[in-house]
Scaffold this active site. Structure first.
Site, mmCIF file in Angstrom:
data_model
loop_
_atom_site.group_PDB
_atom_site.id
_atom_site.type_symbol
_atom_site.label_atom_id
_atom_site.label_comp_id
_atom_site.label_asym_id
_atom_site.label_seq_id
_atom_site.Cartn_x
_atom_site.Cartn_y
_atom_site.Cartn_z
ATOM 1 N N GLY A 14 33.027 55.790 72.215
ATOM 2 C CA GLY A 14 32.626 55.214 73.503
ATOM 3 C C GLY A 14 32.620 56.281 74.589
ATOM 4 N NE ARG A 75 31.826 52.604 69.073
ATOM 5 C CZ ARG A 75 32.826 52.917 69.924
ATOM 6 N NH1 ARG A 75 33.736 53.794 69.574
ATOM 7 N NH2 ARG A 75 32.906 52.353 71.111
ATOM 8 C CG ASP A 106 41.491 55.091 68.449
ATOM 9 O OD1 ASP A 106 40.317 55.033 68.853
ATOM 10 O OD2 ASP A 106 42.158 54.099 68.108
ATOM 11 C CB THR A 129 39.219 56.777 75.173
ATOM 12 O OG1 THR A 129 39.315 55.332 75.205
ATOM 13 C CG2 THR A 129 40.628 57.328 75.070
ATOM 14 C CG ASP A 131 39.999 51.898 75.144
ATOM 15 O OD1 ASP A 131 39.315 51.427 76.067
ATOM 16 O OD2 ASP A 131 39.657 51.844 73.952
ATOM 17 C CG ASP A 133 43.492 53.760 72.756
ATOM 18 O OD1 ASP A 133 42.959 54.819 73.152
ATOM 19 O OD2 ASP A 133 42.939 53.011 71.943
ATOM 20 N NE ARG A 175 38.218 50.796 69.970
ATOM 21 C CZ ARG A 175 36.972 50.804 69.534
ATOM 22 N NH1 ARG A 175 36.624 50.035 68.553
ATOM 23 N NH2 ARG A 175 36.084 51.610 70.072
#
Ligand code: F6P
Length: 326
Positions: A14, A75, A106, A129, A131, A133, A175
């Site tokens: 992303g 992706r 990730d 990202t 996110d 994360d 996510r």
């Protein structure tokens, strides 16, 4: 010092605001250190198809302020197969690329780790990202901008929520990680954040209602992290509609607009520092590490740690959010 003459750079997964600032920093730091740079298009797919272009300093002019990624992203399914990675390695050899800088989340760093285990190529990752994360870094490129976007959007939703005296469930990305939901909730003064990290511990909806939800308020905002476990904002709204039909409930899913827009100053600075650090790391013979930032210091985090998917959420923030929403 490692004998690296040519760096390949790609963005994968992303997109995130600040990726362009990172591309610029990697390119210019490498050129400053007398290396060649090659831009690989569409993530790992570019390695499979050979879509690669030499990058000079002017290829990265006027991009620091742009969202998205000038290298495009994807992706790539082929790269998940042994055969695809073999083709990718052949491309790298043919192009004379000595090391790779991979900017992504990730999934992208997992791909980098597998590739580096199979082939002898130094790879340095940058955490790109929204996110946030990835383990081992306080923050990731794009996270701050996405948080600011969420804040601007929810501020607008609050106007209509309070005019109509409604309960809004607003779904944010992440996510299966609650960083955007939790910090977004603090930033907008929401009543609660529903996050997957504490899903098995408490029924967050029951807790919300029990804690005097809407006792003294006419409208309420709840941020919900996208996730199959939370059921997202739709799932939450359905539960409320069934059990508490007196509430006038609405749902907004912020979706991909959270990924767009010009990067914040924080993300531009972070991406610039991390991009420069990626080249420093390669010159120091580092390989298979992600560049992270901890307490404002650049750190190297092995891929195996970064992608373990267990970055802890700060539980004190949940407590603070609860107190501030009384
Ligand atoms: O990983 C970044 C992210 O934005 C996640 O928060 C989200 O789940 C996912 O990407 C969406 O991916 P796509 O753009 O493929 O729909």
């Amino acid at each position: 010092m490692a004998n690296i003459k040519c760096i390949g750079i790609l963005t994968s997964g992303g997109d995130a605001p600040g990726m362009n600032a990172a591309i610029r920093a990697v390119t210019r730091t490498a050129i400053y250190n007398e290396m060649e740079v090659k831009g690989i298009y569409r993530g790992y797919r570019g390695l499979v198809t050979g879509e690669i272009v030499p990058f000079k300093t002017n290829n990265v002019s006027n991009i620091i302020q742009q969202g998205g990624t000038i290298l495009k992203t994807a992706r790539c399914m082929e790269f998940m197969q042994l055969e695809g990675r073999k083709t990718a390695y052949e491309t790298i050899q043919r192009e004379g690329i000595d090391a790779l800088v991979v900017i992504g989340g990730d999934g992208s760093l997992t791909g980098a780790r597998i590739f580096a285990q199979e082939y002898n190529i130094p790879i340095v990752g940058l955490p790109g990202t929204i996110d946030n994360d990835l383990f081992g870094t306080d923050t990731t490129i794009g996270y701050d901008t996405a948080l600011n976007t969420i804040m601007e959007c929810v501020d607008k939703i609050r106007d209509t929520a309070s005019s109509h005296e409604r309960l809004f469930f607003i779904e944010v990305m992440g996510r299966d990680a609650g960083f955007l939901a939790l910090n977004g909730a603090l930033a907008v003064g929401a009543e609660a954040a529903i996050i997957p990290e504490i899903w098995t511990e408490v029924d967050q909806l029951e807790e919300l209602i029990e804690h005097g939800f809407r006792k003294s308020k006419n409208s309420s905002i709840v941020l919900v992290a996208e996730s199959e476990i939370t059921g997202g904002a739709m799932g939450m709204a359905d539960r409320v509609k069934q059990r508490y039909p007196q509430y006038d409930v609405r749902v907004t899913i912020l979706g991909h607009l959270q990924r767009g827009g010009s990067p914040s100053a924080t993300d531009r600075i972070l991406a610039s520092r991390m991009g420069a650090a990626a080249i420093d790391a390669l010159m120091e013979d580092q390989r298979n590490v992600m560049i992270g930032i901890q307490n404002d210091q650049i750190v190297y985090v092995p891929f195996s740690k970064a992608i373990k998917n267990d970055k802890p959420i700060n539980r004190d923030l949940l407590h603070t959010l609860r107190i501030l929403s009384i």
